[in-house]
Motif scaffolding. Sequence first.
Motif, mmCIF file in Angstrom:
data_model
loop_
_atom_site.group_PDB
_atom_site.id
_atom_site.type_symbol
_atom_site.label_atom_id
_atom_site.label_comp_id
_atom_site.label_asym_id
_atom_site.label_seq_id
_atom_site.Cartn_x
_atom_site.Cartn_y
_atom_site.Cartn_z
ATOM 1 N N LYS A 10 0.794 -1.219 0.000
ATOM 2 C CA LYS A 10 0.000 0.000 0.000
ATOM 3 C C LYS A 10 0.830 1.274 0.000
ATOM 4 N N THR A 17 -4.496 8.043 -3.155
ATOM 5 C CA THR A 17 -3.851 7.972 -1.847
ATOM 6 C C THR A 17 -3.426 9.354 -1.369
ATOM 7 N N GLU A 20 -6.418 11.205 -0.161
ATOM 8 C CA GLU A 20 -6.821 10.736 1.167
ATOM 9 C C GLU A 20 -5.915 11.326 2.253
ATOM 10 N N THR A 59 -7.967 1.249 5.331
ATOM 11 C CA THR A 59 -7.784 2.344 4.376
ATOM 12 C C THR A 59 -7.509 3.653 5.106
#
Length: 284
Positions: A10, A17, A20, A59
């Motif tokens: 990840k 990403t 986020e 997440t």
Amino acid sequence: MEQFQPLEQKIQLNKQTNLEIDLLLEAIYRLSGYDFRQYNRSSISRRIYNRMGINNIPTISRVLEKVIHDQEFLEQMLNDFSINVTEMFRNPSFFKAFREKVIPILREYPEIRIWHAGCATGEEVYSMAILLQEEGLIERSIIYATDMNEQVLEKAKKGAFPIHKMQAYTKNYMLAGGAHAFSEYYQTDYQYAYFHPTLLKNIIFAQHNLVTDHSFNEFHVVLCRNVLIYFSPKLQSQVHHLFYESLSDKGFLCLGDKETLRFEEIISKYREIVGYERIYQKMY
């Protein structure tokens, strides 16, 4: 049920990403006042993913949700982002150079004000207090030790460090030009070494955020060693201007061995005192 993916799967920062992370850092800023939006992105992402692994959060969006609704988790994230890597007389050659090149100049001052910015748990602050005591300057010196993290400041105020580290710290002290037996400066029990309270007499610990707070005094020395490496180039430049404004004429700026003024526009206002130890003097 969502499964947590290993860190190595990840860590790639794609557009989603990064978005986020942007939203997460914005939320942390609005909720806490601590601004990590211009910190080095790879460093911040490592800390986020480490927390995700500890809490089994799948997440970054779930991290964001938890930050908004869980005050205790928000405080955990703030601690994760705080840089607390330090040791006594870290990089001993720096302290030796400071003793040989800066102390003779400070000796001429009637009073000496030193700012340790990003002091973490205080090991380097106590190191400087010991050095000043050995040079006969501690009584006319005030060391302002600041960090954004109030929890690590509370640890620093206690002056208690794990006893198993004393062997390495003693070696650092000797390499830094220490003049006595290092054990003279502390008492021990089975777990900790407690440094003498007399060293605290001239130290002021205070909360200060390099990202959002302003200069609070004029200093003869500013030390900020291996903190700026976690900042973006834009933020590094901002903090360098803060340090410049905080220094008195001919004051000294001391950076870490992984940092330099070489690529900063403000370098023209300094001269190198000990270049390889990142010790600079403000010229005007």
